[in-house]
Design an enzyme around this catalytic site. Structure first.
Site, PDB file in Angstrom:
ATOM      1  N   LYS A  23      31.922   5.593 -15.875  1.00  0.00           N
ATOM      2  CA  LYS A  23      31.099   5.989 -14.721  1.00  0.00           C
ATOM      3  C   LYS A  23      31.258   4.977 -13.588  1.00  0.00           C
ATOM      4  O   LYS A  23      31.323   5.355 -12.407  1.00  0.00           O
ATOM      5  CB  LYS A  23      29.636   6.101 -15.164  1.00  0.00           C
ATOM      6  N   ARG A  28      33.327   4.356  -8.035  1.00  0.00           N
ATOM      7  CA  ARG A  28      34.048   3.525  -7.055  1.00  0.00           C
ATOM      8  C   ARG A  28      35.266   4.274  -6.514  1.00  0.00           C
ATOM      9  O   ARG A  28      35.517   4.301  -5.308  1.00  0.00           O
ATOM     10  CB  ARG A  28      34.468   2.197  -7.695  1.00  0.00           C
ATOM     11  N   ARG A  99      12.708   2.487  -6.581  1.00  0.00           N
ATOM     12  CA  ARG A  99      13.714   1.436  -6.803  1.00  0.00           C
ATOM     13  C   ARG A  99      14.115   0.821  -5.454  1.00  0.00           C
ATOM     14  O   ARG A  99      14.529   1.531  -4.541  1.00  0.00           O
ATOM     15  CB  ARG A  99      14.930   2.006  -7.542  1.00  0.00           C
ATOM     16  N   SER A 145      21.657  -7.029  -7.737  1.00  0.00           N
ATOM     17  CA  SER A 145      22.548  -6.101  -8.426  1.00  0.00           C
ATOM     18  C   SER A 145      23.911  -6.099  -7.744  1.00  0.00           C
ATOM     19  O   SER A 145      24.017  -6.033  -6.515  1.00  0.00           O
ATOM     20  CB  SER A 145      21.968  -4.694  -8.396  1.00  0.00           C
ATOM     21  N   SER A 146      24.958  -6.166  -8.553  1.00  0.00           N
ATOM     22  CA  SER A 146      26.313  -6.157  -7.991  1.00  0.00           C
ATOM     23  C   SER A 146      26.619  -4.860  -7.259  1.00  0.00           C
ATOM     24  O   SER A 146      27.549  -4.807  -6.454  1.00  0.00           O
ATOM     25  CB  SER A 146      27.338  -6.358  -9.115  1.00  0.00           C
ATOM     26  N   ASP A 292      23.792  -4.103 -19.070  1.00  0.00           N
ATOM     27  CA  ASP A 292      23.620  -2.735 -19.564  1.00  0.00           C
ATOM     28  C   ASP A 292      23.757  -2.621 -21.076  1.00  0.00           C
ATOM     29  O   ASP A 292      23.397  -1.583 -21.647  1.00  0.00           O
ATOM     30  CB  ASP A 292      24.631  -1.792 -18.898  1.00  0.00           C
ATOM     31  N   ARG A 366      20.134   5.221 -21.427  1.00  0.00           N
ATOM     32  CA  ARG A 366      20.483   4.142 -22.362  1.00  0.00           C
ATOM     33  C   ARG A 366      19.416   3.931 -23.441  1.00  0.00           C
ATOM     34  O   ARG A 366      19.724   3.449 -24.527  1.00  0.00           O
ATOM     35  CB  ARG A 366      20.753   2.847 -21.596  1.00  0.00           C
TER      36      ARG A 366
END
Length: 409
Positions: A23, A28, A99, A145-146, A292, A366
């Site tokens: 994903k 990307r 968020r 967060s990247s 993650d 998850r």
């Protein structure tokens, strides 16, 4: 939909599973493909997140609803902001509207982007009017967060003067930044990452490229957990993977050695082998670069009666749910004891797991997948099991393929 899970009649597993593309890589590359039409992509992720990303990229004006897809929210914010003639309201689920996105919006505004908050300051929905961005320098906190950083890096080659990103402080999730840069390099875009400065040069067009997305290492994590909880001699083959992966979660092959799982790398395939190994009573892992997989590791430890201390988890409270709080609740349902800080989890395992517990998933894919492997030890329920479609729609089918009993209640 609630599922009941139970172990195969024999926990000696012999299976082969094909997993669709990552994903992270897919989203990307979809954005790069929208910027440079010469890019073709194979083995795309079949996840909900990838589908809403692809759909969102095709919308020129009006509402773009990305539902629960955090990556799409962050990547599309930069994409729409940098595209002239785009005029959209970018929104999502109720949780998505809780968020934060202020850091990214502030960075884009400093470059000249036109973004307004529709409801609450600092949170989606966003009203974005695309504009030609000519400014070429921006600063961001390094511990965010990247995805915020990658969002900017991905649009950088399409900007007239490229982009220089300065990261302030200690950088986290470096593998995901490196993944983004490697994908840019792969289509001929020049980048530089020196200390806390990242530079991406502008590029008007790229040569034709046919790219194959590697399968998702986050998805592989659940099979590592299954292998760890299975009998010695079990083997699970997964495709398509490579040894020199761009994905930070590929650290699984090292981490799971601690739990008696060896990884054999073949051509476009890995084989997970459960070997005889004395597992330490307590383990500790720093997961700044792979947060993650924290849920998967914690559940593995609980199933093996191993205490664990996991750090580097500061981004988990702002995921699909507050993953730290959710893990504490669900691990303790099964008999573990959990202590949290704002960036760590400490699990004290229990010899006596509590069977027939129904795991709540909190709209978080998850949570469902990370807890499923413990069904090799105890019968288990999974509430709202359909949430796995966010990243891995075939998950329950693949659980059946390895011999797990998966029954709808």
């Amino acid at each position: 939909m609630k599922l009941h899970l139970s172990a195969p009649s024999d926990n000696l597993l012999k299976s082969a599973i094909e997993i669709t593309g990552s994903k992270s890589e897919t989203n990307r590359l979809l954005l790069l493909q929208a910027l440079f039409s010469n890019i073709n992509i194979d083995n795309l992720s079949n996840s909900d997140d990838a589908q809403v990303m692809a759909k969102g990229l095709k919308i020129a004006d009006g509402e773009v609803d990305i539902h629960h897809a955090g990556t799409a929210m962050r990547f599309l914010t930069s994409y729409f902001a940098s595209q002239e003639q785009k005029n959209v309201v970018l929104t999502g689920s109720k949780r998505m509207q809780e968020r934060p996105i202020k850091v990214l919006v502030d960075a884009l505004r400093s470059l000249g982007a036109k973004i307004e908050y529709v409801k609450n300051e600092g949170y989606p929905p966003l009203r974005i009017t695309g504009t030609a961005i000519t400014s070429s320098k921006v600063s961001l906190p390094a511990n965010i967060s990247s995805q915020y950083i990658s969002s900017l890096l991905l649009i950088a080659p399409s900007l007239k003067n490229g982009l220089e990103v300065e990261l302030i402080g200690k950088i986290t999730s470096v593998p995901y930044i490196n993944m983004t840069l490697a994908l840019l390099n792969g289509v001929g875009i020049e980048t530089e990452f020196t200390e806390n400065i990242i530079r991406v040069k502008p590029k008007a067009k790229v040569e034709k490229a046919n790219l194959v997305v590697e399968s998702d290492w986050s998805a592989a994590s659940y099979f590592y957990s299954i292998a760890a909880l299975s009998k010695v001699g079990s083997e699970i083959k997964l495709s398509a993977y490579k040894k020199n992966s761009l994905q930070g979660d590929s650290i699984l092959s090292e981490i799971y050695k601690e739990f008696g799982v060896e990884t054999e790398f073949l051509k476009n395939q890995i084989v997970l082998k459960k070997v005889n190994k004395v597992v330490e009573k307590k383990v500790a892992f720093a997961l700044e670069n792979a947060p993650d997989i924290a849920q998967t590791i914690a559940v593995t430890c609980l199933g093996l009666n191993v205490d664990c201390h996991l750090t580097g988890l500061h981004t988990l409270p702002i995921k699909e749910t507050d993953r730290l709080a959710a893990m504490k609740t669900e691990l303790e349902k099964l008999g573990g004891k959990v202590a949290l800080t704002n960036e760590s989890l400490n699990l004290t395992a229990s010899e006596n797991l509590i069977p027939n517990v129904a795991i709540d998933t909190y709209n978080d894919h998850r949570m469902a997948m990370a807890f499923a492997p413990i069904a090799l030890k105890i019968n288990l329920g999974i509430n709202e099991s359909e949430v796995v479609s966010k990243s891995y729609p075939d998950f329950w089918k693949d659980m059946k393929a390895i011999g797990m009993e998966v029954r709808e209640i």
